[in-house]
Design a protein around this motif. Structure first.
Motif, mmCIF file in Angstrom:
data_model
loop_
_atom_site.group_PDB
_atom_site.id
_atom_site.type_symbol
_atom_site.label_atom_id
_atom_site.label_comp_id
_atom_site.label_asym_id
_atom_site.label_seq_id
_atom_site.Cartn_x
_atom_site.Cartn_y
_atom_site.Cartn_z
ATOM 1 N N ILE A 117 -60.095 -96.637 97.889
ATOM 2 C CA ILE A 117 -58.554 -96.297 97.085
ATOM 3 C C ILE A 117 -58.774 -94.460 96.988
ATOM 4 O O ILE A 117 -57.540 -93.970 97.906
ATOM 5 C CB ILE A 117 -58.677 -95.742 95.884
ATOM 6 N N SER A 118 -60.167 -93.667 97.722
ATOM 7 C CA SER A 118 -59.515 -92.151 97.905
ATOM 8 C C SER A 118 -59.212 -91.884 99.364
ATOM 9 O O SER A 118 -58.278 -91.667 99.875
ATOM 10 C CB SER A 118 -61.391 -91.470 97.953
ATOM 11 N N ALA A 119 -59.880 -92.871 100.338
ATOM 12 C CA ALA A 119 -59.363 -93.461 102.068
ATOM 13 C C ALA A 119 -58.031 -93.066 101.654
ATOM 14 O O ALA A 119 -57.310 -92.778 102.802
ATOM 15 C CB ALA A 119 -60.388 -94.234 102.225
ATOM 16 N N VAL A 120 -57.391 -94.351 101.025
ATOM 17 C CA VAL A 120 -55.960 -94.699 101.489
ATOM 18 C C VAL A 120 -55.308 -93.261 100.681
ATOM 19 O O VAL A 120 -54.241 -93.206 101.326
ATOM 20 C CB VAL A 120 -55.697 -95.719 100.865
ATOM 21 N N ALA A 123 -54.559 -90.510 102.982
ATOM 22 C CA ALA A 123 -54.601 -90.653 104.459
ATOM 23 C C ALA A 123 -52.382 -91.167 104.191
ATOM 24 O O ALA A 123 -51.777 -91.063 105.170
ATOM 25 C CB ALA A 123 -54.249 -92.162 104.829
ATOM 26 N N LEU A 124 -52.621 -90.914 102.910
ATOM 27 C CA LEU A 124 -50.840 -91.183 102.252
ATOM 28 C C LEU A 124 -50.344 -90.222 101.218
ATOM 29 O O LEU A 124 -49.600 -90.063 101.145
ATOM 30 C CB LEU A 124 -50.188 -92.545 101.584
ATOM 31 N N GLY A 125 -51.066 -89.127 101.681
ATOM 32 C CA GLY A 125 -50.798 -88.584 101.207
ATOM 33 C C GLY A 125 -50.887 -88.238 99.051
ATOM 34 O O GLY A 125 -49.879 -87.406 98.656
ATOM 35 N N LEU A 126 -51.871 -88.840 98.376
ATOM 36 C CA LEU A 126 -51.868 -89.297 97.135
ATOM 37 C C LEU A 126 -52.566 -89.062 96.167
ATOM 38 O O LEU A 126 -52.753 -89.338 95.180
ATOM 39 C CB LEU A 126 -51.648 -91.070 96.987
ATOM 40 N N ALA A 146 -46.581 -98.668 97.668
ATOM 41 C CA ALA A 146 -47.021 -100.390 98.124
ATOM 42 C C ALA A 146 -47.295 -99.816 99.496
ATOM 43 O O ALA A 146 -48.293 -100.763 99.123
ATOM 44 C CB ALA A 146 -45.014 -100.216 98.178
ATOM 45 N N LEU A 147 -47.119 -99.219 99.506
ATOM 46 C CA LEU A 147 -47.758 -99.046 101.440
ATOM 47 C C LEU A 147 -49.182 -99.067 101.277
ATOM 48 O O LEU A 147 -50.205 -99.340 102.010
ATOM 49 C CB LEU A 147 -47.273 -97.868 102.581
ATOM 50 N N GLY A 148 -49.919 -98.201 100.565
ATOM 51 C CA GLY A 148 -51.447 -98.268 99.867
ATOM 52 C C GLY A 148 -52.340 -99.577 99.545
ATOM 53 O O GLY A 148 -52.814 -99.435 100.180
ATOM 54 N N ILE A 179 -44.818 -93.656 108.684
ATOM 55 C CA ILE A 179 -45.174 -95.289 108.584
ATOM 56 C C ILE A 179 -45.385 -95.133 110.492
ATOM 57 O O ILE A 179 -46.509 -95.878 110.655
ATOM 58 C CB ILE A 179 -44.006 -96.193 108.659
ATOM 59 N N LYS A 180 -44.420 -94.587 110.899
ATOM 60 C CA LYS A 180 -44.975 -94.649 112.936
ATOM 61 C C LYS A 180 -46.879 -93.383 112.768
ATOM 62 O O LYS A 180 -47.275 -94.015 113.669
ATOM 63 C CB LYS A 180 -44.013 -93.842 113.154
#
Length: 314
Positions: A117-120, A123-126, A146-148, A179-180
């Motif tokens: 979860i930390s890595a994702v 990566a997504l700024g969450l 949702a992407l995460g 997304i790209k």
């Protein structure tokens, strides 16, 4: 780990209506392929077949080297992101991300779950949103969650079903970039459904254009835009409809398109027009291909400007 996706002569009918007709399509490992077309064109049916939500009437669907026609959605090693995000409202962002890893048959050690979860999240700024609930997030933040949730399972294939359609115009553009960039970072195989040609052109490795259940063209964005396979693709892809002039090609004294008694030069390239010379043809012109010049310029073609439209920079 990335993998390929392939449709071999796949047909799907709903009653007497053929929603998809003999589809042959291959997505290479790590490609970002957009399925583009108007409502009812067959693109969402294609995604549903790949996800296992719909059964094919004919043909074979492969993920990697495995035929998946008779394999349930849960065993296809795919992750799907929907238009409405489908987040659990009673769970925090952390719990939404953890859910796929805690599901029955997939349970992981809690420390591994926290690390993933930390890595994702980074990566997504969450990372600053992990303890919030979906109702406390903006549309763009919900889309990232949702992407995460799809990313965290590390599936072989991501399926995205019009994920940006609920966002405002500026946020859609931002999310296209995100997304790209995400695809470039993780290198996963992505199949993306959209009716927005700007999304498809800006993000895809290749675009599959559908109309009335049939694949019209499958090619990189540059080729789809500049060398459309037919009039439908030419009209559907682009900010404005393509202008079509009816006439014929003549080669003497130099290649030109003869339309309403006017000769439109076709340049001095090495193109061979012998097979179509003298036949009734349609010449497609995009708006940006037309330049206003003085009547004395070589190759000038008389037109009447009937309307001017501001589109920002043009």
């Amino acid at each position: 780990m990335t993998t390929s996706v392939q449709f071999r002569s796949v047909t799907k009918r709903f009653g007497s209506m053929e929603a998809l007709s003999s589809l042959d399509l291959k997505v290479e490992p790590g490609e970002f392929v957009s399925l583009l077309g108007p409502s009812g064109s067959g693109k969402s049916t294609t995604l549903g077949l790949l996800a296992g939500l719909i059964e094919a009437d004919e043909g074979e669907i492969l993920i990697g080297d495995r035929i998946v026609n008779d394999i349930g959605p849960e065993d296809r090693d795919i992750a799907m992101v929907f238009q409405n995000y489908a987040l659990y409202p009673h769970m925090t962002v952390f719990e939404n991300l953890a859910f796929p890893l805690r599901a029955r048959g997939r349970r992981r050690p809690e420390q591994e779950i926290e690390n993933r979860i930390s890595a994702v999240a980074h990566a997504l700024g969450l990372p600053d949103l992990l303890h919030r609930y979906p109702r406390e997030l903006s549309g763009g933040q919900q889309q990232r969650v949702a992407l995460g949730r799809a990313m965290i399972r590390e599936p072989k294939v991501f399926l995205l079903d019009e994920p940006l359609s609920n966002l405002d115009a500026r946020l859609r553009i931002r999310m296209r970039h995100d997304i790209k960039a995400l695809h470039a970072a993780i290198g996963s195989t992505i199949v993306y459904v959209t009716h927005d040609q700007a999304e498809a052109l800006s993000m895809s490795s290749r675009i599959a254009v559908f109309d009335k259940g049939k694949l019209q063209q499958y090619a990189p964005p540059f080729e789809i835009y500049n060398r459309p396979a037919n009039i439908f693709v030419a009209n559907f892809v682009g900010e404005r409809e393509t202008l079509f002039l009816e006439g014929s090609i003549e080669t003497s004294p130099a290649p030109h398109f003869l339309c309403r008694g006017e000769a439109l030069p076709l340049g001095n390239g090495a193109a061979d027009f012998s097979a179509v010379t003298g036949r009734p043809l349609k010449l497609g012109l995009r708006a940006e291909a037309v330049t206003l010049v003085s009547a004395e310029m070589p190759g000038a073609f008389p037109i009447t400007v009937s309307q001017i439209e501001l589109s920002g920079p043009d």
